[in-house]
Write a protein that holds these residues in place. Structure first.
Motif, PDB file in Angstrom:
ATOM      1  N   GLU A  40     -16.055 -32.852 -12.148  1.00 36.77           N
ATOM      2  CA  GLU A  40     -17.110 -31.926 -12.623  1.00 36.77           C
ATOM      3  C   GLU A  40     -16.553 -30.527 -12.443  1.00 36.77           C
ATOM      4  O   GLU A  40     -16.974 -29.826 -13.273  1.00 36.77           O
ATOM      5  CB  GLU A  40     -18.384 -32.157 -11.615  1.00 36.77           C
ATOM      6  N   ARG A  41     -15.967 -30.254 -11.368  1.00 36.38           N
ATOM      7  CA  ARG A  41     -15.213 -28.918 -11.279  1.00 36.38           C
ATOM      8  C   ARG A  41     -14.374 -28.515 -12.273  1.00 36.38           C
ATOM      9  O   ARG A  41     -14.231 -27.492 -12.884  1.00 36.38           O
ATOM     10  CB  ARG A  41     -14.719 -28.611  -9.784  1.00 36.38           C
ATOM     11  N   ARG A  42     -13.461 -29.636 -12.525  1.00 31.73           N
ATOM     12  CA  ARG A  42     -12.495 -29.506 -13.619  1.00 31.73           C
ATOM     13  C   ARG A  42     -13.157 -29.220 -14.936  1.00 31.73           C
ATOM     14  O   ARG A  42     -12.701 -28.400 -15.952  1.00 31.73           O
ATOM     15  CB  ARG A  42     -11.696 -30.918 -13.536  1.00 31.73           C
ATOM     16  N   ILE A  43     -14.207 -30.025 -15.331  1.00 35.88           N
ATOM     17  CA  ILE A  43     -14.992 -29.742 -16.583  1.00 35.88           C
ATOM     18  C   ILE A  43     -15.700 -28.413 -16.636  1.00 35.88           C
ATOM     19  O   ILE A  43     -15.648 -27.668 -17.554  1.00 35.88           O
ATOM     20  CB  ILE A  43     -16.041 -30.976 -16.731  1.00 35.88           C
ATOM     21  N   LEU A  44     -16.407 -27.965 -15.385  1.00 34.27           N
ATOM     22  CA  LEU A  44     -16.781 -26.642 -15.452  1.00 34.27           C
ATOM     23  C   LEU A  44     -15.972 -25.525 -15.778  1.00 34.27           C
ATOM     24  O   LEU A  44     -15.985 -24.636 -16.673  1.00 34.27           O
ATOM     25  CB  LEU A  44     -17.594 -26.171 -13.883  1.00 34.27           C
ATOM     26  N   GLU A  45     -14.408 -25.925 -15.343  1.00 34.79           N
ATOM     27  CA  GLU A  45     -13.329 -24.929 -15.554  1.00 34.79           C
ATOM     28  C   GLU A  45     -13.221 -24.889 -17.325  1.00 34.79           C
ATOM     29  O   GLU A  45     -12.918 -23.945 -17.875  1.00 34.79           O
ATOM     30  CB  GLU A  45     -12.153 -25.582 -15.024  1.00 34.79           C
ATOM     31  N   PHE A  46     -13.090 -26.203 -17.766  1.00 32.49           N
ATOM     32  CA  PHE A  46     -12.958 -26.177 -19.154  1.00 32.49           C
ATOM     33  C   PHE A  46     -13.953 -25.581 -19.857  1.00 32.49           C
ATOM     34  O   PHE A  46     -14.018 -24.984 -20.981  1.00 32.49           O
ATOM     35  CB  PHE A  46     -12.782 -27.823 -19.668  1.00 32.49           C
ATOM     36  N   VAL A  94     -17.647 -37.301 -21.150  1.00 33.90           N
ATOM     37  CA  VAL A  94     -17.715 -35.957 -20.757  1.00 33.90           C
ATOM     38  C   VAL A  94     -19.168 -35.483 -20.782  1.00 33.90           C
ATOM     39  O   VAL A  94     -19.695 -34.399 -20.042  1.00 33.90           O
ATOM     40  CB  VAL A  94     -16.729 -35.087 -21.709  1.00 33.90           C
ATOM     41  N   LYS A  95     -20.132 -35.737 -21.663  1.00 28.44           N
ATOM     42  CA  LYS A  95     -21.187 -35.528 -22.017  1.00 28.44           C
ATOM     43  C   LYS A  95     -22.071 -35.665 -20.601  1.00 28.44           C
ATOM     44  O   LYS A  95     -22.735 -34.793 -20.149  1.00 28.44           O
ATOM     45  CB  LYS A  95     -21.967 -35.960 -23.076  1.00 28.44           C
ATOM     46  N   ASN A  96     -21.751 -36.855 -20.432  1.00 29.38           N
ATOM     47  CA  ASN A  96     -22.767 -37.124 -19.026  1.00 29.38           C
ATOM     48  C   ASN A  96     -22.022 -36.355 -17.861  1.00 29.38           C
ATOM     49  O   ASN A  96     -22.985 -35.827 -17.027  1.00 29.38           O
ATOM     50  CB  ASN A  96     -22.452 -38.383 -18.666  1.00 29.38           C
ATOM     51  N   TYR A  97     -20.883 -36.164 -17.624  1.00 35.50           N
ATOM     52  CA  TYR A  97     -20.537 -35.245 -16.707  1.00 35.50           C
ATOM     53  C   TYR A  97     -21.082 -33.623 -16.747  1.00 35.50           C
ATOM     54  O   TYR A  97     -21.285 -33.113 -15.901  1.00 35.50           O
ATOM     55  CB  TYR A  97     -18.910 -35.226 -16.621  1.00 35.50           C
ATOM     56  N   VAL A  98     -21.106 -33.400 -17.878  1.00 40.98           N
ATOM     57  CA  VAL A  98     -21.656 -32.004 -18.177  1.00 40.98           C
ATOM     58  C   VAL A  98     -22.993 -32.047 -17.740  1.00 40.98           C
ATOM     59  O   VAL A  98     -23.524 -30.885 -17.139  1.00 40.98           O
ATOM     60  CB  VAL A  98     -21.437 -31.556 -19.825  1.00 40.98           C
ATOM     61  N   SER A  99     -23.917 -33.155 -18.124  1.00 44.30           N
ATOM     62  CA  SER A  99     -25.202 -32.921 -17.724  1.00 44.30           C
ATOM     63  C   SER A  99     -25.418 -32.980 -16.198  1.00 44.30           C
ATOM     64  O   SER A  99     -26.201 -32.379 -15.763  1.00 44.30           O
ATOM     65  CB  SER A  99     -25.973 -34.214 -18.297  1.00 44.30           C
ATOM     66  N   SER A 100     -24.604 -33.847 -15.614  1.00 47.25           N
ATOM     67  CA  SER A 100     -24.799 -34.166 -14.171  1.00 47.25           C
ATOM     68  C   SER A 100     -24.275 -32.681 -13.635  1.00 47.25           C
ATOM     69  O   SER A 100     -24.999 -32.279 -12.503  1.00 47.25           O
ATOM     70  CB  SER A 100     -23.689 -35.061 -13.463  1.00 47.25           C
ATOM     71  N   MET A 101     -23.190 -32.136 -14.106  1.00 46.59           N
ATOM     72  CA  MET A 101     -22.773 -30.689 -13.344  1.00 46.59           C
ATOM     73  C   MET A 101     -23.684 -29.727 -13.412  1.00 46.59           C
ATOM     74  O   MET A 101     -24.356 -29.030 -12.645  1.00 46.59           O
ATOM     75  CB  MET A 101     -21.493 -30.210 -14.385  1.00 46.59           C
ATOM     76  N   ARG A 130      -8.501 -33.757 -23.416  1.00 49.10           N
ATOM     77  CA  ARG A 130      -7.485 -33.071 -22.309  1.00 49.10           C
ATOM     78  C   ARG A 130      -7.754 -34.056 -21.091  1.00 49.10           C
ATOM     79  O   ARG A 130      -6.660 -34.260 -20.390  1.00 49.10           O
ATOM     80  CB  ARG A 130      -8.192 -31.730 -21.945  1.00 49.10           C
ATOM     81  N   MET A 131      -8.975 -34.694 -20.961  1.00 48.93           N
ATOM     82  CA  MET A 131      -9.019 -35.404 -19.983  1.00 48.93           C
ATOM     83  C   MET A 131      -8.741 -37.033 -20.025  1.00 48.93           C
ATOM     84  O   MET A 131      -9.012 -37.644 -19.225  1.00 48.93           O
ATOM     85  CB  MET A 131     -10.371 -35.095 -19.048  1.00 48.93           C
ATOM     86  N   PHE A 132      -8.609 -37.409 -21.156  1.00 49.76           N
ATOM     87  CA  PHE A 132      -8.385 -38.764 -21.518  1.00 49.76           C
ATOM     88  C   PHE A 132      -9.712 -39.665 -21.275  1.00 49.76           C
ATOM     89  O   PHE A 132      -9.486 -40.883 -20.891  1.00 49.76           O
ATOM     90  CB  PHE A 132      -7.121 -39.458 -20.866  1.00 49.76           C
ATOM     91  N   ASN A 184     -17.148 -30.424 -25.832  1.00 46.99           N
ATOM     92  CA  ASN A 184     -16.953 -31.706 -25.168  1.00 46.99           C
ATOM     93  C   ASN A 184     -15.712 -32.607 -25.757  1.00 46.99           C
ATOM     94  O   ASN A 184     -15.035 -33.332 -25.158  1.00 46.99           O
ATOM     95  CB  ASN A 184     -18.410 -32.406 -25.419  1.00 46.99           C
ATOM     96  N   ARG A 185     -15.670 -32.547 -27.144  1.00 50.21           N
ATOM     97  CA  ARG A 185     -14.556 -33.444 -27.723  1.00 50.21           C
ATOM     98  C   ARG A 185     -13.207 -32.867 -27.173  1.00 50.21           C
ATOM     99  O   ARG A 185     -12.483 -33.656 -26.935  1.00 50.21           O
ATOM    100  CB  ARG A 185     -14.687 -33.057 -29.318  1.00 50.21           C
ATOM    101  N   GLU A 186     -13.285 -31.586 -27.218  1.00 53.92           N
ATOM    102  CA  GLU A 186     -11.782 -31.056 -26.703  1.00 53.92           C
ATOM    103  C   GLU A 186     -11.348 -31.456 -25.310  1.00 53.92           C
ATOM    104  O   GLU A 186     -10.354 -31.898 -25.030  1.00 53.92           O
ATOM    105  CB  GLU A 186     -11.608 -29.457 -26.700  1.00 53.92           C
ATOM    106  N   ILE A 187     -12.584 -31.336 -24.338  1.00 58.45           N
ATOM    107  CA  ILE A 187     -12.555 -31.715 -22.741  1.00 58.45           C
ATOM    108  C   ILE A 187     -12.128 -33.431 -22.743  1.00 58.45           C
ATOM    109  O   ILE A 187     -11.298 -33.662 -22.228  1.00 58.45           O
ATOM    110  CB  ILE A 187     -13.713 -31.224 -22.257  1.00 58.45           C
TER     111      ILE A 187
END
Length: 213
Positions: A154-160, A181-188, A173-175, A167-170
């Motif tokens: 989640e911290r890496r996603i916050l950085e991105f 990614v959308k779920n991670y962003v919501s959780s973050m 990057r993170m494969f 979300n598509r670009e993230i």
């Protein structure tokens, strides 16, 4: 030709900007609007190279429009136009993936130059400020309590998100799958007590405010 869309709620300002931008012969204004909602709908369809977005509008703001448009088409560059310098708006612009942030007091020739530079893929944001925002997110030592709750992922996603990636670009990057990614962003955002990506700007402001260089 550099294709430009113009979002400003003052018709007189828009007319002046259209004349100014088109005077050089290499810039064409392909659309204009005084409404944030309308602009967010029309810009992706028009596919301009650069969208000049007024920061404050009666029905929203250019920073949210920038984020929404770039989520649909990250090739469109956002240039935020604002009446006054404000740290929080600057951080919000960085978070929304804007390529630049210019004051309305800017000289006409400087604005035309800014549009040309952004169209070429340059960023007009002060690299030192962007870097400080990213360093605060990366650096676990001085983080407020809320950030400690984030997983490494989640911290890496916050950085991105802070770098303005969609979300598509993230996901690329993170494969990961875009839905993941959308779920991670919501959780973050939930852990940080935020509703929208741009509100992460408030967090960035606090991170900088607590530990000034």
């Amino acid at each position: 030709m550099i294709r430009v869309f113009l979002l400003d709620d003052h018709e007189v300002v828009r007319r002046g900007l259209v004349d100014l931008l088109q005077a050089g012969g290499d810039i064409e204004v392909v659309g204009e609007s005084g409404s944030a909602q309308e602009a967010a709908r029309r810009i992706p369809a028009l596919k301009p190279d650069v969208a000049i977005l007024d920061a404050r509008l009666p029905d929203g703001n250019g920073i949210d429009v920038c984020r929404d448009v770039r989520a649909v088409d990250s090739a469109i560059r956002g240039l935020i136009l604002t009446s006054y310098e404000d740290d929080e708006a600057l951080f919000a612009a960085i978070m929304a993936g804007a390529s630049g942030y210019v004051l309305k007091q800017i000289r006409g020739t400087d604005l035309v130059d800014a549009v040309r530079r952004v169209a070429q893929g340059q960023s007009l944001l002060d690299p030192a400020v962007t870097q400080r925002v990213l360093e605060r997110i990366r650096n676990g030592v001085e983080q407020p309590r809320e950030l400690a709750a984030l997983t490494d992922q989640e911290r890496r996603i916050l950085e991105f998100v802070a770098e303005g990636l969609t979300n598509r670009e993230i996901a690329n990057r993170m494969f990961l799958a875009e839905k993941t990614v959308k779920n991670y962003v919501s959780s973050m955002l939930a852990k940080l007590g935020l509703e929208r990506r741009t509100q992460a700007a408030v967090l960035a402001t606090r991170l900088l405010g607590e530990h000034p260089h």
